[in-house]
Design a protein around this motif. Sequence first.
Motif, PDB file in Angstrom:
ATOM      1  N   MET A   1       0.880  -1.236  -0.193  1.00 48.23           N
ATOM      2  CA  MET A   1      -0.008   0.083  -0.009  1.00 48.23           C
ATOM      3  C   MET A   1       0.762   1.161  -0.003  1.00 48.23           C
ATOM      4  O   MET A   1       0.267   2.353   0.003  1.00 48.23           O
ATOM      5  N   VAL A   2       2.015   1.310  -0.129  1.00 45.96           N
ATOM      6  CA  VAL A   2       3.033   2.211   0.033  1.00 45.96           C
ATOM      7  C   VAL A   2       3.797   2.210  -1.123  1.00 45.96           C
ATOM      8  O   VAL A   2       3.891   1.188  -1.772  1.00 45.96           O
ATOM      9  N   LYS A   3       4.652   3.402  -1.419  1.00 42.44           N
ATOM     10  CA  LYS A   3       5.547   3.336  -2.541  1.00 42.44           C
ATOM     11  C   LYS A   3       6.812   2.980  -2.202  1.00 42.44           C
ATOM     12  O   LYS A   3       7.524   3.825  -1.495  1.00 42.44           O
ATOM     13  N   VAL A   4       7.410   1.994  -2.792  1.00 41.56           N
ATOM     14  CA  VAL A   4       8.665   1.527  -2.372  1.00 41.56           C
ATOM     15  C   VAL A   4       9.745   1.649  -3.396  1.00 41.56           C
ATOM     16  O   VAL A   4       9.403   1.204  -4.510  1.00 41.56           O
ATOM     17  N   SER A   5      10.959   1.854  -3.120  1.00 45.39           N
ATOM     18  CA  SER A   5      11.806   2.117  -4.193  1.00 45.39           C
ATOM     19  C   SER A   5      12.629   0.712  -4.118  1.00 45.39           C
ATOM     20  O   SER A   5      13.564   0.360  -3.384  1.00 45.39           O
ATOM     21  N   TRP A   6      12.132  -0.071  -5.033  1.00 44.89           N
ATOM     22  CA  TRP A   6      12.450  -1.616  -4.878  1.00 44.89           C
ATOM     23  C   TRP A   6      13.946  -1.770  -5.256  1.00 44.89           C
ATOM     24  O   TRP A   6      14.459  -2.790  -4.769  1.00 44.89           O
ATOM     25  N   GLY A   7      14.630  -1.105  -6.324  1.00 39.36           N
ATOM     26  CA  GLY A   7      15.870  -1.161  -6.687  1.00 39.36           C
ATOM     27  C   GLY A   7      16.732  -1.145  -5.497  1.00 39.36           C
ATOM     28  O   GLY A   7      17.696  -1.708  -5.010  1.00 39.36           O
ATOM     29  N   GLU A   8      16.411   0.159  -4.668  1.00 44.93           N
ATOM     30  CA  GLU A   8      17.226   0.394  -3.494  1.00 44.93           C
ATOM     31  C   GLU A   8      17.059  -0.600  -2.394  1.00 44.93           C
ATOM     32  O   GLU A   8      18.229  -1.151  -1.746  1.00 44.93           O
ATOM     33  N   ALA A   9      15.696  -1.060  -2.425  1.00 42.66           N
ATOM     34  CA  ALA A   9      15.470  -2.022  -1.101  1.00 42.66           C
ATOM     35  C   ALA A   9      16.169  -3.174  -1.303  1.00 42.66           C
ATOM     36  O   ALA A   9      16.500  -4.044  -0.334  1.00 42.66           O
ATOM     37  N   LEU A  10      16.251  -3.889  -2.608  1.00 46.66           N
ATOM     38  CA  LEU A  10      16.837  -5.251  -2.724  1.00 46.66           C
ATOM     39  C   LEU A  10      18.126  -5.067  -2.919  1.00 46.66           C
ATOM     40  O   LEU A  10      19.029  -6.094  -2.393  1.00 46.66           O
ATOM     41  N   THR A  11      18.921  -3.973  -3.219  1.00 46.69           N
ATOM     42  CA  THR A  11      20.138  -3.624  -3.155  1.00 46.69           C
ATOM     43  C   THR A  11      20.871  -3.638  -1.553  1.00 46.69           C
ATOM     44  O   THR A  11      21.893  -4.138  -1.370  1.00 46.69           O
ATOM     45  N   ARG A  12      20.181  -3.275  -0.884  1.00 50.73           N
ATOM     46  CA  ARG A  12      20.576  -3.056   0.486  1.00 50.73           C
ATOM     47  C   ARG A  12      20.365  -4.277   1.199  1.00 50.73           C
ATOM     48  O   ARG A  12      20.795  -4.369   2.471  1.00 50.73           O
ATOM     49  N   LEU A  13      19.791  -5.419   0.755  1.00 51.47           N
ATOM     50  CA  LEU A  13      19.816  -6.593   1.015  1.00 51.47           C
ATOM     51  C   LEU A  13      21.271  -7.271   1.162  1.00 51.47           C
ATOM     52  O   LEU A  13      21.396  -7.967   2.051  1.00 51.47           O
ATOM     53  N   ILE A  14      22.127  -6.613   0.219  1.00 52.03           N
ATOM     54  CA  ILE A  14      23.523  -7.281   0.099  1.00 52.03           C
ATOM     55  C   ILE A  14      24.457  -6.460   0.421  1.00 52.03           C
ATOM     56  O   ILE A  14      25.511  -6.308   1.099  1.00 52.03           O
ATOM     57  N   VAL A  15      24.157  -4.940   0.212  1.00 50.95           N
ATOM     58  CA  VAL A  15      25.241  -3.870   0.281  1.00 50.95           C
ATOM     59  C   VAL A  15      24.701  -2.942   1.365  1.00 50.95           C
ATOM     60  O   VAL A  15      23.759  -2.267   1.144  1.00 50.95           O
ATOM     61  N   PRO A  16      25.254  -2.968   2.404  1.00 53.32           N
ATOM     62  CA  PRO A  16      24.865  -1.825   3.272  1.00 53.32           C
ATOM     63  C   PRO A  16      25.007  -0.192   2.958  1.00 53.32           C
ATOM     64  O   PRO A  16      26.134  -0.036   2.239  1.00 53.32           O
ATOM     65  N   ALA A  17      24.120   0.644   3.445  1.00 56.84           N
ATOM     66  CA  ALA A  17      24.411   1.809   3.008  1.00 56.84           C
ATOM     67  C   ALA A  17      24.806   2.900   4.164  1.00 56.84           C
ATOM     68  O   ALA A  17      25.423   4.112   3.747  1.00 56.84           O
ATOM     69  N   ASN A  18      24.752   2.573   5.240  1.00 62.41           N
ATOM     70  CA  ASN A  18      25.164   3.394   6.371  1.00 62.41           C
ATOM     71  C   ASN A  18      26.388   3.130   7.012  1.00 62.41           C
ATOM     72  O   ASN A  18      26.869   2.188   7.062  1.00 62.41           O
ATOM     73  N   PRO A  19      27.226   4.295   7.229  1.00 56.30           N
ATOM     74  CA  PRO A  19      28.304   4.206   7.808  1.00 56.30           C
ATOM     75  C   PRO A  19      28.322   3.548   9.278  1.00 56.30           C
ATOM     76  O   PRO A  19      27.196   3.849   9.712  1.00 56.30           O
ATOM     77  N   TRP A  20      29.582   2.898   9.830  1.00 55.39           N
ATOM     78  CA  TRP A  20      29.538   2.503  11.180  1.00 55.39           C
ATOM     79  C   TRP A  20      29.482   3.374  12.069  1.00 55.39           C
ATOM     80  O   TRP A  20      30.162   4.329  12.048  1.00 55.39           O
ATOM     81  N   SER A  21      28.130   3.530  12.863  1.00 55.64           N
ATOM     82  CA  SER A  21      28.323   4.559  13.922  1.00 55.64           C
ATOM     83  C   SER A  21      27.533   4.146  15.049  1.00 55.64           C
ATOM     84  O   SER A  21      27.038   2.883  15.194  1.00 55.64           O
ATOM     85  N   LYS A  22      27.740   4.733  16.132  1.00 50.76           N
ATOM     86  CA  LYS A  22      26.992   4.424  17.455  1.00 50.76           C
ATOM     87  C   LYS A  22      25.583   3.748  17.305  1.00 50.76           C
ATOM     88  O   LYS A  22      25.192   2.953  17.792  1.00 50.76           O
ATOM     89  N   ASP A  23      25.111   4.987  16.521  1.00 51.31           N
ATOM     90  CA  ASP A  23      23.303   4.519  16.504  1.00 51.31           C
ATOM     91  C   ASP A  23      23.164   3.262  15.621  1.00 51.31           C
ATOM     92  O   ASP A  23      22.406   2.557  15.909  1.00 51.31           O
TER      93      ASP A  23
END
Length: 436
Positions: A178-200
């Motif tokens: 029911m929501v608009k998903v960026s499926w390309g990015e969502a599937l890519t991030r299953l394998i490639v993390p996007a966030n730098p390592w941080s405390k949070d």
Amino acid sequence: MQDKVDRSSDQVAPSPVVGPSKPRLLQVLGPGLITGASDDDPSGIATYSQAGAQFGYGLNWTLLLTFPLMSAVQIISGRIGRTTGRGLAGNLRQYYPNWLLQSIVLLLLIANIINIGADLGAMADATRLVFGGPVFLYVLLFAAVSAGLQVFLQYTRYVAVLKWLALVLLSYVATLFMVKVSWGEALTRLIVPANPWSKDSLTTIVAVFGTTISPYLFFWQSSQEAEDVREVSRRKPLVRAPEQGEWALGRIQLDTLAGMAVSNLIALAIMITAAATLHAHGVTNVETSAQAAEALRPIAGAAAETIFALGVIGTGLMAVPVLAGSAAYAIGEARKWPVGLARQPMEAKAFYAMVVVATVLGVILNFTPVNPISALYWSAVINGIVAVPLMAIMMLLSARHEVMGAFTVNGWLKGLGWAATAVMALAAVAMVVTSF
């Protein structure tokens, strides 16, 4: 009077040995499916929602990683119960020092009570969102229903109810579409993390692992496998009936893989939904599953909010009995009580009293200055402390010939089990480090 267990009902279909050539799906799917579905409890939903809201699609990879690890641990838990005819606590009592057993069981009870309180509060908040009304009445109602299911419902019917309740998880799949998903990015991030390592990000990763691979699930699945051995006349502990091994272990593997796949796919759906809606619109802080549902309304509409909230209620109805039941099994086996949901309440008074007491203590948390949602942090800490030694003990136990007979755990399953233990050890260290 009808027994609490219908002993004429045998979940193993007729065959010259013990297994069916074409088993019906609901016969094969049992403890593993219920365990996996209950893992997506309201507290877990809040964790996955927070991960998606704060980091978008960036932590999707965590759920791809947890699937094989949690599957291995739960398969091993189920194999221990099916092979020995005893739950995890029963085996710990027999082969390890009493102080170790009692310490683990006490910490499990504390963590489970906190989780029960948080889940009941989240279910009540979600019900208020959909129907209005006073939260405290809903807390009492859900507590009564959850405890009543275990105490008064016939065992085979109780298991069937939990299996059908697993269908409520489809509400999160519905919300996702029911929501608009960026499926390309969502599937890519299953394998490639996007966030730098941080405390949070590290804290959130630890939270995801902690809520996905949790000690109460180990105790529940092993105890349910042992329960089935006691209550299905043709099933015997594999150490005494090795001819049943091939079909029994195949069933456990299929059941558990299906349950863990459901658990991780639903968790991923929740994380992606939060990323596509909350994160995309600048909402980066979600403390409860009810807040996640409420935040969906202005972004995805009232229907999405309602479906998400109803999912919280349904998953809570699955999780609270499992939390209370796993605590009762662990304490009962540790103290040599008669245990089992298949027993009449008068046959296992202390066991059923523990189910009720754990649920009532969870209710009380909602009426004290102690906020059960805030207390979930300490529940995560306790689970992190308990999980690592418990998983190590399970791995050692499952490799002992005097315990498992011809069904010791080896090969890929042994490797994944130790890998899961190592990952949880790293998560526990990271949790301590990020606390300072």
